[in-house]
Write a protein that holds these residues in place. Structure first.
Motif, PDB file in Angstrom:
ATOM      1  N   GLY A  13       0.814  -1.217   0.000  1.00 26.81           N
ATOM      2  CA  GLY A  13       0.000   0.000   0.000  1.00 26.81           C
ATOM      3  C   GLY A  13       0.839   1.255   0.000  1.00 26.81           C
ATOM      4  O   GLY A  13       0.527   2.237  -0.687  1.00 26.81           O
ATOM      5  N   SER A  15       3.849   1.516  -1.208  1.00 24.95           N
ATOM      6  CA  SER A  15       4.556   1.661  -2.481  1.00 24.95           C
ATOM      7  C   SER A  15       3.680   2.320  -3.542  1.00 24.95           C
ATOM      8  O   SER A  15       4.191   2.899  -4.496  1.00 24.95           O
ATOM      9  CB  SER A  15       5.058   0.309  -2.964  1.00 24.95           C
ATOM     10  OG  SER A  15       3.978  -0.531  -3.292  1.00 24.95           O
ATOM     11  N   VAL A  16       2.373   2.250  -3.348  1.00 22.90           N
ATOM     12  CA  VAL A  16       1.460   2.931  -4.277  1.00 22.90           C
ATOM     13  C   VAL A  16       1.690   4.446  -4.236  1.00 22.90           C
ATOM     14  O   VAL A  16       1.619   5.120  -5.263  1.00 22.90           O
ATOM     15  CB  VAL A  16      -0.001   2.573  -3.941  1.00 22.90           C
ATOM     16  CG1 VAL A  16      -0.976   3.422  -4.726  1.00 22.90           C
ATOM     17  CG2 VAL A  16      -0.244   1.105  -4.193  1.00 22.90           C
ATOM     18  N   LEU A  19       4.490   5.223  -6.534  1.00 20.10           N
ATOM     19  CA  LEU A  19       4.080   5.155  -7.935  1.00 20.10           C
ATOM     20  C   LEU A  19       3.230   6.351  -8.334  1.00 20.10           C
ATOM     21  O   LEU A  19       3.339   6.864  -9.447  1.00 20.10           O
ATOM     22  CB  LEU A  19       3.312   3.856  -8.192  1.00 20.10           C
ATOM     23  CG  LEU A  19       4.151   2.596  -8.267  1.00 20.10           C
ATOM     24  CD1 LEU A  19       3.254   1.388  -8.465  1.00 20.10           C
ATOM     25  CD2 LEU A  19       5.168   2.693  -9.375  1.00 20.10           C
ATOM     26  N   VAL A  20       2.380   6.805  -7.429  1.00 26.26           N
ATOM     27  CA  VAL A  20       1.563   7.993  -7.719  1.00 26.26           C
ATOM     28  C   VAL A  20       2.454   9.207  -7.911  1.00 26.26           C
ATOM     29  O   VAL A  20       2.249  10.016  -8.822  1.00 26.26           O
ATOM     30  CB  VAL A  20       0.530   8.229  -6.591  1.00 26.26           C
ATOM     31  CG1 VAL A  20      -0.104   9.605  -6.698  1.00 26.26           C
ATOM     32  CG2 VAL A  20      -0.529   7.159  -6.624  1.00 26.26           C
ATOM     33  N   PHE A  38       9.622   4.205  -4.089  1.00 25.78           N
ATOM     34  CA  PHE A  38       9.149   2.917  -4.577  1.00 25.78           C
ATOM     35  C   PHE A  38      10.258   1.869  -4.522  1.00 25.78           C
ATOM     36  O   PHE A  38      10.025   0.719  -4.139  1.00 25.78           O
ATOM     37  CB  PHE A  38       8.612   3.056  -6.006  1.00 25.78           C
ATOM     38  CG  PHE A  38       8.108   1.781  -6.578  1.00 25.78           C
ATOM     39  CD1 PHE A  38       6.908   1.246  -6.146  1.00 25.78           C
ATOM     40  CD2 PHE A  38       8.822   1.099  -7.549  1.00 25.78           C
ATOM     41  CE1 PHE A  38       6.435   0.056  -6.659  1.00 25.78           C
ATOM     42  CE2 PHE A  38       8.353  -0.080  -8.064  1.00 25.78           C
ATOM     43  CZ  PHE A  38       7.166  -0.602  -7.627  1.00 25.78           C
TER      44      PHE A  38
END
Length: 86
Positions: A13, A15-16, A19-20, A38
């Motif tokens: 969660g 790591s999202v 990425l965002v 990330f």
């Protein structure tokens, strides 16, 4: 659900967010920061998976990924700083 699975889900969660930041960062430096975030979460996840499945080679994979992530960040920073001339 055991403790290891919960921690792995939390890492995934988090790591999202990296990425965002990579996909939606307003500047190149924000995208580099998201890439570093990330990358660190992938390293932690690889070590955690190695602990869960009781395989020590996953720590070697995490170390190699960490070195490659560091070199990638340095190369992107040099590319941006020199405006395309590596």
């Amino acid at each position: 659900m055991d403790f290891d699975s919960i921690v792995l889900a939390i890492i995934a969660g988090l790591s999202v967010f990296g990425l965002v930041r990579v996909l939606d960062g307003p500047t190149v430096w924000d995208r580099m920061l998201g890439f570093a975030l990330f990358s660190s979460k992938v390293i932690v996840a690889a070590v955690l998976i190695g602990i869960i499945i009781n395989r020590t080679y996953m720590i070697d994979v995490a170390i190699i990924y960490g070195v490659l992530g560091f070199i990638g960040t340095i190369m992107i920073a040099r590319f941006v700083e020199r405006k395309g001339d590596v």
